[in-house]
Design an enzyme around this catalytic site. Structure first.
Site, PDB file in Angstrom:
ATOM      1  N   GLU A 210       0.880  -1.171   0.000  1.00  0.00           N
ATOM      2  CA  GLU A 210       0.000   0.000   0.000  1.00  0.00           C
ATOM      3  C   GLU A 210       0.917   1.221   0.000  1.00  0.00           C
ATOM      4  O   GLU A 210       1.510   1.549   1.032  1.00  0.00           O
ATOM      5  CB  GLU A 210      -0.905  -0.009   1.232  1.00  0.00           C
ATOM      6  CG  GLU A 210      -1.837  -1.204   1.299  1.00  0.00           C
ATOM      7  CD  GLU A 210      -2.806  -1.284   0.136  1.00  0.00           C
ATOM      8  OE1 GLU A 210      -3.037  -0.243  -0.508  1.00  0.00           O
ATOM      9  OE2 GLU A 210      -3.327  -2.369  -0.138  1.00  0.00           O
ATOM     10  N   CYS A 244      -2.167   9.055   2.738  1.00  0.00           N
ATOM     11  CA  CYS A 244      -1.793   8.477   1.447  1.00  0.00           C
ATOM     12  C   CYS A 244      -2.843   8.737   0.373  1.00  0.00           C
ATOM     13  O   CYS A 244      -2.529   8.714  -0.819  1.00  0.00           O
ATOM     14  CB  CYS A 244      -1.518   6.984   1.579  1.00  0.00           C
ATOM     15  SG  CYS A 244      -2.903   6.033   2.229  1.00  0.00           S
TER      16      CYS A 244
END
Length: 456
Positions: A210, A244
Site C-alpha cells: 500500500e 496516502c
C-alpha cells in the site's frame, strides 16, 4: 543468528498445530481486539495527539472508529467467509463435486507507517486474524507513543506465538525482511516498497504493498464549487495532509480558480479559525526533516493563499499554490502535507491527459454533476480507488477493497478482500468411489470425436 528467528519459529509451529483454524478461535481473537480498543480508547487517542497532534475526534474518525467498524463487519461475516465454496464441475468428471477451501497462509509480517499508526497497523492485523494467521507487527518509530500503546495492548490481548510486536527502526526492518514469512504487508513509500519487494522475492513471499502517489481532484464546469472546496479542504486537512489518499492537486477550469480559492479559504477558516497554526485541533508535521521538505516544496509555485509556518511546533497552515507546471518539484512527488497546487485547464481532455501522464494514483476524486463525464472517467482513468463528489471516505467502507495499482501499490484489503488476500484458496475435486467410468483410460481408440462433444 537473526534475533527474530526464534519468534518466527514459535509462530510457525503455532499455526502448524492447527490452533488458529477453528472459527471459534478466530472469532474470539477479533472480540478480544475489539474489547481492547474500546477499553484503551482514551490512551490510544492521547498517543495520537502526542505523536501527530490529532484531535480526539479526528483520531476516532480516521482510526479507531474505522477499526471498530472493520472488526464488527469481520465478526458478522467470518462464518460465511470461512465456509467451503461449492463450484460447478464439468460433466466429463461425473460423478464428482468441486469445492474451494480457504486455509491460513501462516505467519504474516505487517510493516506499518507513522501517519495512521493505529488504523494501518490493526486493519491488516484484523485481516490476518480473520484468515487464521499469526502475525509479527512492526509499527513505525516515528509515532513512538502510539507504537508503545499498541505493544502494551496487543501483548495483553494475544500470546506472542500468535501476535508479536517488534519495536525499532531500519535495522529491525532489515532483520525481519531477511526472514521467510508467508506474506508481507507493507504500507509506506514506493521507494521503500521496492526494498520490501526485493527482500520478499528472495523467498518467493507474496506481498501487499500500500504505497501512495499524487491523488488528483478534477473539478468540471458543472460542479458545485462551495461543496467541492469544503470537501477537498476537509480531505486535505486530515492529519495536515499526511494521508496516502489526500487530495494532492486540483485540476479545474481556468475561470473557476478564483472562485475555488475563495471557497477553500472560507472552508479552512470555518474548520480551523483565522489562525490554523494556533488551533490545537490542527495536526502538526511529523518530523523536522519532513517539515523542511514541505517548506522547500512551497517554493515550487506562487503562494495564492496561506503559506505561514511555525517551526517551533512543526506546523504549516493550509496553503494554495498557483503557477506550477508538470515539471515543478511539487508536481514531481507526493506532497504528503497541507500544500495544494491549483492547476487550471481549458478542456477536459487536457486535464485527463495530465492525470494519465503521471503514475497511476492511489486515489482519484471527481467533482461533477455530469453523469456522462463520471462514467467516462471511471472507464478511462486508472486509479486505486476514489470518490465522486467527495474525498477520502471510500476507504472507510469495509465492503470496498482498498489498494493501489502500478506505482501506487499492489494487492488490496478491508473486509472480505483482506480475508481473501491473507488466505490460500485450496481447490479440491471430490471424486466418487462408487463408479469408475473407463472412458478416460487407454487405449483410446476412436474416442476423440466423443471427447470433443463432451468437452463442448
Amino acid at each position: 543468528m537473526n534475533r527474530f528467528e526464534e519468534m518466527l519459529a514459535r509462530q510457525r509451529e503455532y499455526v502448524r498445530a492447527g490452533n488458529t483454524r477453528p472459527f471459534s478461535f478466530r472469532l474470539r481473537q477479533l472480540t478480544l481486539l475489539e474489547q481492547a480498543l474500546q477499553a484503551d480508547e482514551a490512551v490510544l487517542l492521547q498517543a495520537l495527539k502526542e505523536d501527530l497532534g490529532k484531535a480526539p475526534f479526528e483520531g476516532y474518525e480516521t482510526e479507531l472508529g474505522i477499526l471498530l467498524e472493520e472488526l464488527r463487519f469481520a465478526k458478522r461475516n467470518l462464518a460465511a467467509w470461512m465456509r467451503p465454496r461449492r463450484v460447478p464441475t464439468p460433466l466429463m468428471h461425473f460423478p464428482s463435486k468441486s469445492v474451494i477451501v480457504r486455509e491460513p497462509l501462516g505467519v504474516v509480517l505487517i510493516l506499518s507507517p507513522w501517519n495512521y499508526p493505529l488504523q494501518l497497523t490493526l486493519a491488516p492485523l484484523i485481516a490476518a486474524l480473520s484468515a487464521g494467521n499469526c502475525a509479527v507487527v512492526k509499527p513505525s518509530r516515528y509515532a513512538p507513543k502510539t507504537a508503545a500503546a499498541l505493544q502494551r495492548m496487543l501483548a495483553a490481548c494475544f500470546p506472542p506465538e500468535l501476535v508479536s510486536v517488534v519495536q525499532g527502526g531500519r535495522e529491525e526492518n532489515q532483520e525481519l525482511l531477511a526472514l521467510r514469512f508467508d506474506h508481507i504487508f507493507f504500507t509506506g513509500s514506493p521507494q521503500v516498497g521496492r526494498v520490501v519487494m526485493e527482500a520478499a522475492a528472495k523467498h518467493l513471499t507474496p506481498v501487499t504493498l500500500e504505497l501512495g502517489g499524487k491523488s488528483p481532484c478534477l473539478i468540471d464546469e458543472t460542479a458545485q464549487l462551495d461543496l467541492a472546496a469544503r470537501r477537498i479542504a476537509w480531505g486535505k486537512g486530515l492529519n495536515a495532509g499526511q494521508t496516502c489518499v489526500a487530495p494532492d492537486y486540483v485540476l479545474l477550469p481556468a475561470g473557476r480558480v478564483k472562485g475555488f480559492a475563495a471557497a477553500y479559504q472560507k472552508a479552512v477558516r470555518r474548520f480551523y479559525g483565522a489562525d490554523p497554526l494556533s488551533n490545537p485541533e490542527y495536526p502538526r508535521i511529523v518530523t523536522q526533516r519532513h517539515f523542511e521538505r514541505l517548506c522547500r516544496l512551497m517554493e515550487s509555485g506562487t503562494v495564492l493563499w496561506g503559506g505561514r509556518t511555525d517551526p517551533s511546533r512543526l506546523k504549516i497552515e493550509p496553503t494554495l499554490l498557483f503557477g506550477v507546471t508538470s515539471q515543478s518539484a511539487v508536481m514531481q512527488e507526493e506532497i504528503f502535507g497541507p500544500l495544494l497546487p491549483l492547476v487550471p485547464y481549458e478542456t477536459i481532455e487536457e486535464a485527463l491527459g495530465l492525470i494519465e501522464s503521471l503514475e497511476k494514483p492511489l486515489a482519484f476524486y471527481l467533482f461533477t454533476r455530469d453523469k456522462a463525464l463520471a462514467k467516462r472517467v471511471l472507464l478511462q482513468v486508472p486509479f486505486g480507488g476514489g470518490c465522486i463528489n467527495d474525498t477520502v471516505i471510500h476507504l472507510s467502507n469495509p465492503r470496498l477493497p482498498f489498494g493501489g495499482v502500478g506505482e501506487s501499490g499492489m494487492g488490496a484489503y478491508h473486509g472480505k478482500k483482506g480475508f481473501d488476500t491473507l488466505s490460500h484458496e485450496k481447490s479440491v475435486l471430490l471424486k466418487s468411489d462408487k463408479l469408475d467410468i473407463p472412458f478416460r483410460y487407454p487405449p483410446y481408440g476412436k474416442r476423440l470425436s466423443i471427447l470433443r462433444k463432451i468437452m463442448r
